[in-house]
Design a protein around this motif. Sequence first.
Motif, short mmCIF file in Angstrom:
data_model
loop_
_atom_site.label_atom_id
_atom_site.label_comp_id
_atom_site.label_asym_id
_atom_site.label_seq_id
_atom_site.Cartn_x
_atom_site.Cartn_y
_atom_site.Cartn_z
N CYS B 350 -9.41 -7.14 -25.95
CA CYS B 350 -9.28 -6.43 -24.38
C CYS B 350 -10.43 -6.92 -23.18
CB CYS B 350 -8.70 -5.00 -24.82
SG CYS B 350 -8.16 -4.30 -22.87
N VAL B 351 -10.15 -7.46 -22.03
CA VAL B 351 -11.10 -7.35 -20.85
C VAL B 351 -10.79 -7.19 -19.55
CG1 VAL B 351 -12.03 -9.58 -21.99
CG2 VAL B 351 -10.29 -10.21 -20.69
N LEU B 414 -16.47 -9.80 -25.03
CA LEU B 414 -17.62 -8.57 -24.62
C LEU B 414 -18.73 -9.04 -23.62
CD1 LEU B 414 -19.03 -7.81 -28.36
CD2 LEU B 414 -17.64 -7.29 -26.78
N GLY B 418 -15.58 -6.80 -22.12
CA GLY B 418 -14.21 -6.45 -22.75
C GLY B 418 -15.01 -6.21 -24.19
N THR B 419 -13.96 -5.22 -24.89
CA THR B 419 -13.82 -5.01 -25.86
C THR B 419 -13.77 -5.87 -26.92
OG1 THR B 419 -13.07 -3.00 -27.85
CG2 THR B 419 -11.60 -3.59 -25.51
N CYS B 420 -13.56 -5.62 -28.47
CA CYS B 420 -13.61 -7.01 -29.38
C CYS B 420 -11.88 -6.52 -29.79
CB CYS B 420 -14.39 -6.50 -30.97
SG CYS B 420 -14.66 -4.61 -31.46
N THR B 421 -11.07 -5.35 -30.09
CA THR B 421 -10.32 -4.69 -29.91
C THR B 421 -9.68 -3.38 -29.26
OG1 THR B 421 -8.37 -3.83 -31.72
CG2 THR B 421 -11.18 -3.17 -31.66
N GLY B 422 -8.51 -4.13 -28.55
CA GLY B 422 -7.48 -3.42 -27.80
C GLY B 422 -6.82 -2.61 -28.40
N GLU B 423 -5.96 -3.11 -29.67
CA GLU B 423 -5.48 -1.98 -30.58
C GLU B 423 -5.48 -1.73 -31.98
OE1 GLU B 423 -1.78 -3.15 -28.14
OE2 GLU B 423 -1.60 -5.08 -29.73
N GLY B 425 -7.84 -1.63 -34.34
CA GLY B 425 -8.87 -1.21 -34.83
C GLY B 425 -9.54 -2.25 -35.47
N ILE B 426 -11.06 -1.35 -35.47
CA ILE B 426 -12.13 -2.34 -36.37
C ILE B 426 -11.79 -2.27 -38.35
CG2 ILE B 426 -14.53 -1.55 -37.33
CD1 ILE B 426 -14.05 -2.47 -34.05
N LEU B 434 -18.53 -4.15 -33.27
CA LEU B 434 -18.38 -3.20 -33.22
C LEU B 434 -19.70 -2.61 -32.22
CD1 LEU B 434 -17.05 -0.46 -32.45
CD2 LEU B 434 -17.75 0.54 -34.60
N GLU B 436 -22.18 -5.18 -31.93
CA GLU B 436 -21.95 -5.95 -31.05
C GLU B 436 -21.85 -5.29 -29.17
OE1 GLU B 436 -20.93 -10.56 -31.40
OE2 GLU B 436 -21.38 -9.48 -33.16
N GLU B 437 -20.96 -5.07 -29.89
CA GLU B 437 -20.08 -3.85 -28.04
C GLU B 437 -20.90 -2.80 -27.91
OE1 GLU B 437 -15.77 -3.99 -28.63
OE2 GLU B 437 -15.65 -2.04 -27.18
#
Lengths: 466, 466
Positions: B350-351, B414, B418-423, B425-426, B434, B436-437
């Motif tokens: 997600c960005v 990143l 943005g995030t490595c996961t919008g929905e 999860g890890i 996570l 890295e983010e």
Amino acid sequence: MSALAFPPRKALPDGFLDQLAAAFGDNLALGEAVRSQHGQSETHFAPILPDAVVFARSTEDVVTLVNLCVAADVPIIPYGAGTSIEGNTLPVQGGVTVDLSRMDAILQVNMEDFDCTVQAGVRREQLNEYLRDQGLFFPIDPGANATLGGMASTRASGTNAVRYGTMREAVLSLRIVTPDGRDVRTARRARKSAAGYDLTRLMIGSEGTLGIITEVTLRLHAIPEAISSAVCSFDSLEGAVDTVVQSIQIGVPLARVEILDDAQMRAVNRWSKLDYPEQTTLFFEFHGSPTYVEEQVRTVEEIAATNGGGQFRWSNLPEERSKLWKARHEAYYAAVNQRPGAIGWATDVCVPISRLAECITQTKADLATSSVPGTILGHVGDGNFHVIFSIDPGAPEEMAQVEALNQRLVDRALAMDGTCTGEHGIGIGKQHCLVEELGEAVDLMRVIKRAIDPKNLFNPGKIFAL
Amino acid sequence: MSALAFPPRKALPDGFLDQLAAAFGDNLALGEAVRSQHGQSETHFAPILPDAVVFARSTEDVVTLVNLCVAADVPIIPYGAGTSIEGNTLPVQGGVTVDLSRMDAILQVNMEDFDCTVQAGVRREQLNEYLRDQGLFFPIDPGANATLGGMASTRASGTNAVRYGTMREAVLSLRIVTPDGRDVRTARRARKSAAGYDLTRLMIGSEGTLGIITEVTLRLHAIPEAISSAVCSFDSLEGAVDTVVQSIQIGVPLARVEILDDAQMRAVNRWSKLDYPEQTTLFFEFHGSPTYVEEQVRTVEEIAATNGGGQFRWSNLPEERSKLWKARHEAYYAAVNQRPGAIGWATDVCVPISRLAECITQTKADLATSSVPGTILGHVGDGNFHVIFSIDPGAPEEMAQVEALNQRLVDRALAMDGTCTGEHGIGIGKQHCLVEELGEAVDLMRVIKRAIDPKNLFNPGKIFAL
């Protein structure tokens, strides 16, 4: 003023003030005037002065201060505009107040993304003035011209929350300094994320007990094409609340809907020199395209008419709207100052909306048993309302009366599956209420606090005693 | 399948299974079939079987199980519908899977308050069928018919999030069992609260590592008077994204807006026997009063036309709309099954929306370098998109290729804040992402985990290694 017992104040270690002076120079204040200003509360709490005030100019300043304080076992209390209600910034165990109000830079506005990043000391009115030319606005409006860092710390909300949410929804990310001196960002700028624990939301509402917020990244909204405000009086409290419930049920996205009781309307008329009927009253605001606002208005007018509502008094021009909402924003001062020289005490509960009329009615009956004037106003769409007391400082029995009224109000809200505070926070005023409300869940909060702040130096004595 | 290294699996202590049998009788399953079912993942992870499965029937069951597991040092992994994407329910250190799917009672619906309380095992489709007659609905729709407990655990969102938010916004309160065997509610039923730390939000997205969710109190919405869906193809990706950005900017409250790339449209046409143009396509849904929906539609059609959009294909009847959204919901299977017998791998970033077109364009260029088919679809209003890979299990080099593509995708997101996961999860799939983010913020998460679950028994090895 209300007397609460706190652990004994610790003396500062030798040489600590010299360390502060060396690190912060002119940004350190030790004089009584500045310390006294930072030891006041907006409401009924007795002043408690910090040992020193440091005006932070950067996140790096905050890191330096945290490291000095933690090494010396000195409490550190973050401070924004000082407009909190439950004594949230009072240095009950002494220590250093870190004033973030001079960190007031708007760092970045991303128009296309509807977000911005600001330093913690930026105030909401300053931000909205800055954004206006870009067609954007930041909706959260707790009344006071608070700092964004402070608003995040107390999970503030206010008049627009029914449509736009609270600080919980408005914040995308925070930059914080933790008790171990780390400078971290809690999230990226993406609209949503499922990446690990929601540290952003953990910090929001933690009242400076887990971290000191130095930057806030916020969601923004487009200024609506059309805005319309109206005032409508009702025969009964139930009629006013039912109007709101039915409007929401039918899908009207009310931007603001405030309830003021007859006593509050009397105070508002006197203070703001207005002539509204002195009955239960709703203040509305509608946002949208011109056509859509018209449709919303028509729907709500029809619903109000079936619930004993009178004529709508409209304000479509910006200056009329400002006058209307200025009166609403001054409601606290209007209520307190109905007795000259009085002390104000504003309390706050929130219940499921189906119980709101009943909760307010019972509260009004309880207020009638007291000699202290109390007015009611609230964010009816959220089920959240305030009682504002106007207390005679020369009559010590009044403080005790208000304490008892407040306790009964909280008990009433909790019995309706509500909360002891919708938006003011716990501070020092509502710690026993928090335990009544959440029981053993408060122990879980303590576990988190001890793990993140093992020496209990970040705004100690707030939310709970450790 | 993807090979990951985990700490050695611990043997169960002597007599532990007898304790489980005594406590849970027929609700304990030790057979390979049931364990195997609970050791699968929807995507590319190799199966890992739990030592036992307990079907909880009540919160009290969960408390009993937690106490037994913690006393015996045995891991405990919550399980709902098993539809998570990042291996979130795989028992990587062995232990007991607690299956909550039989806790499927809808406990309370409060129509006037627009909320309900359900057991964790209630599935979202079941809830919406139950609510339909009351004119209410629960909007969060991740595609899969997941349990509400599972959706809270992974902070799920999906197609409606642009208008109605994610599980972060949808949950009012949780009932959870903590590693010390406490059964607590995280909040009351009030719409908002400033009472202490936001334990609700801390639990949402914590993937069962801090507590086991047994009940969920949810915000509901009134079913809109009018719903209209449409599909529109675009000459270019930028045109599609710009249409969405400009629509939001002008204040259109898009209820759903999904982007599917040309490759995904080819897969959808083939799988769902449809005949859409095989170009970048937006799927829209509009909610509101009939007049307001009409206004929204007119506005968006005009905006699309200026951005290279084709004709809108409308679906106003419920059955047409269902067909349209069924095609969207089957997009994952359509993409994976474009190669018979293929393994699916669905990733998710997600960005900020201003970077979305760029991020997707670069990702498509990167996909073109690989022999593994990858399609793109996403929740464009949130800046969130997925790549779905269709991997030949007989070609081991393909898994390595996808790992590299996925890593480059995360790095790209990143780099755009943005995030490595919008929905999704890890889980076990994105732990290095996570870090890295969020860098040192992950250490703060670890501090919380260690404090709440000192023996690391609640879904160990997820989100991060301790």
